[in-house]
Design an enzyme around this catalytic site. Structure first.
Site, PDB file in Angstrom:
ATOM      1  CG  HIS A   1      -2.013  -0.964   1.214  1.00 37.53           C
ATOM      2  ND1 HIS A   1      -2.744  -1.214   0.086  1.00 37.53           N
ATOM      3  CD2 HIS A   1      -2.529  -1.765   2.191  1.00 37.53           C
ATOM      4  CE1 HIS A   1      -3.673  -2.114   0.356  1.00 37.53           C
ATOM      5  NE2 HIS A   1      -3.559  -2.463   1.625  1.00 37.53           N
TER       6      HIS A   1
ATOM      7  CD  GLU B   1       0.164 -15.658 -16.031  1.00 34.90           C
ATOM      8  OE1 GLU B   1       0.671 -14.757 -15.335  1.00 34.90           O
ATOM      9  OE2 GLU B   1      -1.066 -15.871 -16.086  1.00 34.90           O
TER      10      GLU B   1
ATOM     11  CG  ASP C   1       3.354 -14.947 -12.356  1.00 40.60           C
ATOM     12  OD1 ASP C   1       4.086 -14.794 -11.354  1.00 40.60           O
ATOM     13  OD2 ASP C   1       2.113 -14.912 -12.293  1.00 40.60           O
TER      14      ASP C   1
ATOM     15  CB  CYS D   1      -0.162  -6.903 -19.950  1.00 35.23           C
ATOM     16  SG  CYS D   1      -0.353  -8.627 -19.473  1.00 35.23           S
TER      17      CYS D   1
END
Length: 579
Positions: free
Chosen positions: A191, A437, A461, A508
Site C-alpha cells: 500500500h 506466463e 510470472d 502487459c
C-alpha cells in the site's frame, strides 16, 4: 559516499537532508493493574477507540478528495478493523480478566494477531498485518493523550528514512514537507508504494539497512528510477543527480503535450499502447490519458474482502462502468487470477493447504475446479458486451495447456448460447485470449494458438518461472532478470508463433513499462504494450523517439548473446548513442 540498492517503488529523483522516523511505540512492557483500576483502563481504551474512529473519518474524507476512492477504501478498511469485535473484545478481556493496563492489553492483542499472520507467507495477508498495526499505532497514540505527530513537526523539505511506513504515515507526507522517502522493508505492491506513486513522491523500499546507515541531517539522493539510495554523495554524484532531476521535471511537463499523438516510431511503425486499468484508482490524471484501449483489467479485487464470491450483477455493473469508460476501444478483462498472493476471503478447499501457492491451484486451474465462479464471471462479461460498443476481450490467466483453453472456450460458448436465448447478442464479437506466463504454454503455443483469438505475455510470472526465482524473496530477488537470454528468446518465440497464425500479441507485465527494454520489445515485433497509467506518457514518448529498423537490428543482436551482462551492455550502448 554509500550507495544502497533497493526496490524502486515510485519513480523520480529526490535530493535533500535526511530525517529519521523514530521507532513506533506500539510494543510496550507488560504492565499489570489492580482490579479496582480496570474500570478506568476500560474507559481509556473506549475513548481511544472513539477518537481513533473520528481521525479515520477525517482521514477518509481527506484522502477521497485528494487521491480517490481506492485509498479512501483503505481508510474504510482501517475503520472496519477498529470496529472488529474480536479486537475490541480481546483488549477488554485482557483488562478485566488478566488485569493488564489498556496499553499492555492493546500490545498483547496486536502481538497475538501478528503471530497468526506471520504463519502465512502470502504477501496479501502480510499487508493485512500492516493494516492492523497501523490501526494499533493510532490507538496507542490516542491512549497516551494523542502524542504530537512527528511528521507534523517537519517544517523544511526533507527525505524521510524509516524502517517501515504505514499507509496513514504516507498519506500525510506531502503536506509535511517530505519530498521523498525510503524504507528498510516493503515491496512494489505494498500500500505504501502504491500511495507514493499516486502522490508522485520518489520512493525506494526494501533497502534492509537504510534506517541504520543514515543519520539525521545526512544528504541523501533517493533514486526512484533505479531503486538506489545514495548517502552523503560526493560533489560529482550530487551535481549529476541534480541535472537528472531537472531533466526529469522538464520531461514530465513536456510529456503532457504528446498525450493526443499516436504511439508511432520515427520511421512510421505503429505500436498499440494500452493501459493497465484499475477502476479503484481512476484519478483525474488517468482519465486525461488518450489510450488505444484497456490492455488489462485485473478482476481479483472483486473477490477480495468479501465473505462470498461477487454476484453476476455486481460483476456486471463493475465491468459495464469500465467498458463505457473506453467507448469503442478494446477492453481486455482478465478472468479472476485467484490463488498465490491473491487469496479470497471466502473458502475454497483447493487452495487452503497449498504448500507452494505460486505453482499450485491458481488462475484457470482454480476456475476450472470451481465452474460456478467461471460461469458467473463469463455471464457478467458477455452481458456487458451486449450493451456497449467496446471491443470486449476475455483473457485466461495461468494457462499451461490447450485443454484448459478448450474447457474455458466450451464454458464461454455455453454462456453465449444462454444469453442468445434471452434475445441478446454481443455488439461486437468477443475475443478469447490467453495470458502466456507459464513456460510450458510458451513452448507449446503452436498447439493452442488456433484455439485463441489473441495472446498477451505476462512477463512478471514468465520471468520468475523461466529463471526459477521468487521475485519477492530478498535472498534471490536480484536474480530476477528481464535481460536473461532465455527471457528474450522466449518472448521472441511467442511473438513469432502468434504472428505465423495471423494473431496479435501484447505484453502487459512490468517489462512493458521499462523504457530501457522498449527497443528490444519493439524490435521483436510486439503488436502492443499495456502499461501502468503513471508510465503511459513516458512509454509513448520513448516509442516516438525510436527507429523501428534500428530496434529490429538491436533485438536480433540480443537474441544471439549468451549472457545478461552482454544484453545490458548492448542496451546501454544504444542509449548512449541515442543521447
Amino acid at each position: 559516499m554509500l550507495v544502497l540498492k533497493g526496490v524502486p517503488a515510485s519513480p523520480g529523483i529526490a535530493i535533500g537532508p535526511a530525517i529519521l522516523l523514530p521507532g513506533e511505540q506500539i510494543i510496550v512492557p507488560v504492565q499489570h493493574i489492580n482490579a479496582a483500576e480496570a474500570s478506568a483502563e476500560l474507559q481509556k481504551i473506549l475513548r481511544a477507540i472513539e477518537k481513533t474512529s473520528e481521525e479515520l473519518d477525517q482521514c477518509e474524507k481527506k484522502v477521497q478528495a485528494s487521491l480517490g476512492t481506492e485509498y479512501a477504501n483503505l481508510m474504510s478498511t482501517h475503520k472496519l478493523i477498529l470496529q472488529d469485535p474480536a479486537l475490541k473484545n480481546s483488549i477488554i478481556q485482557k483488562i478485566t480478566k488478566e488485569h493488564l493496563s489498556a496499553r499492555s492489553a492493546l500490545c498483547v492483542t496486536l502481538q497475538e494477531l501478528a503471530a497468526n499472520f506471520d504463519k502465512i507467507e502470502d504477501p496479501f495477508f502480510k499487508e493485512r498485518r500492516n493494516d492492523i498495526f497501523d490501526v494499533g499505532k493510532r490507538l496507542s497514540a490516542n491512549l497516551v493523550g494523542g502524542k504530537q505527530e512527528f511528521l507534523a513537526s517537519i517544517h523544511t523539505p526533507s527525505l524521510l528514512v524509516a524502517h517501515d511506513l504505514f499507509p496513514s504515515d504516507t498519506i500525510a507526507l506531502p503536506e509535511n514537507h517530505v519530498t521523498g522517502f525510503c524504507t528498510d522493508l516493503g515491496g512494489k505492491t505494498s500500500h505504501t508504494a502504491l500511495l507514493a506513486q499516486s502522490l508522485n513522491i520518489p520512493a525506494v523500499v526494501g533497502l534492509s539497512t537504510a534506517s541504520k546507515d543514515v543519520k539525521n541531517g545526512d544528504i541523501l539522493i533517493i533514486d526512484g528510477e533505479n531503486g538506489l539510495l545514495v548517502i552523503n554523495p560526493d560533489r560529482y554524484t550530487l551535481s549529476n543527480y541534480r541535472k537528472i532531476q531537472r531533466e526529469l521535471k522538464k520531461t514530465e511537463s513536456l510529456l503532457k503535450t504528446i498525450n493526443h499523438l499516436p504511439g508511432i516510431t520515427q520511421d512510421g511503425h505503429q505500436i498499440n499502447l494500452y493501459v493497465n486499468y484499475d477502476p479503484r484508482t481512476d484519478t483525474k490524471e488517468n482519465k486525461r490519458l488518450v489510450t488505444d484501449g484497456l490492455g488489462l483489467l485485473r478482476t481479483e479485487f472483486l473477490f477480495m474482502n468479501t465473505p462470498q464470491p461477487p454476484s453476476e450483477d455486481i460483476q456486471y455493473s463493475t465491468y459495464l462502468a469500465v467498458a463505457k469508460r473506453f467507448d469503442m476501444r478494446p477492453v481486455t478483462i482478465r478472468l479472476a487470477d485467484l490463488g498465490a498472493d491473491k487469496m479470497p476471503d471466502f473458502p475454497l478447499d483447493e487452495i487452503d493447504e497449498d504448500d507452494n501457492p505460486f505453482m499450485g491451484c491458481r488462475g484457470v486451474r482454480l476456475l476450472l475446479k470451481n465452474p460456478d465462479l467461471l460461469h458467473t464471471q463469463l455471464r457478467a462479461i458477455v452481458r456487458v458486451a451486449c450493451e456497449v460498443p467496446a471491443q470486449v476481450r476475455i483473457m485466461i490467466p495461468m494457462v499451461s495447456s490447450v485443454e484448459e483453453v478448450r474447457h474455458v472456450r466450451a464454458a464461454f460458448e455455453q454462456v453465449l448460447s444462454e444469453i442468445e436465448k434471452d434475445n441478446k447478442k454481443p455488439v461486437n464479437k468477443i475475443a478469447l485470449g490467453a495470458m502466456i506466463e507459464v513456460p510450458a504454454a510458451a513452448i507449446a503455443l503452436d498447439g493452442m494458438i488456433n484455439d485463441l483469438d489473441f495472446v498477451s505475455i505476462g512477463t512478471n510470472d514468465l520471468i520468475q518461472y523461466l529463471v526459477a526465482v521468487d521475485r519477492v524473496n530478498p535472498d534471490v530477488a536480484h536474480m530476477y532478470d528481464p535481460c536473461h537470454p532465455a527471457v528474450g528468446r522466449t518472448i521472441h518465440d511467442i511473438i513469432q508463433t502468434t504472428h505465423q497464425r495471423g494473431k496479435s500479441v501484447t505484453i502487459c507485465g512490468e517489462i512493458a513499462s521499462d523504457t530501457k527494454m522498449l527497443p528490444l520489445l519493439i524490435g521483436w515485433h510486439v503488436d502492443g504494450l499495456s502499461v501502468t497509467p503513471r508510465m503511459y506518457l513516458r512509454v509513448k514518448n520513448s516509442i516516438r523517439n525510436l527507429n523501428f529498423d534500428t530496434c529490429s537490428d538491436l533485438a536480433q543482436a540480443a537474441l544471439l548473446m549468451g549472457s545478461s551482462e552482454e544484453i545490458r551492455n548492448l542496451i546501454e550502448q544504444n542509449q548512449h548513442e541515442d543521447s
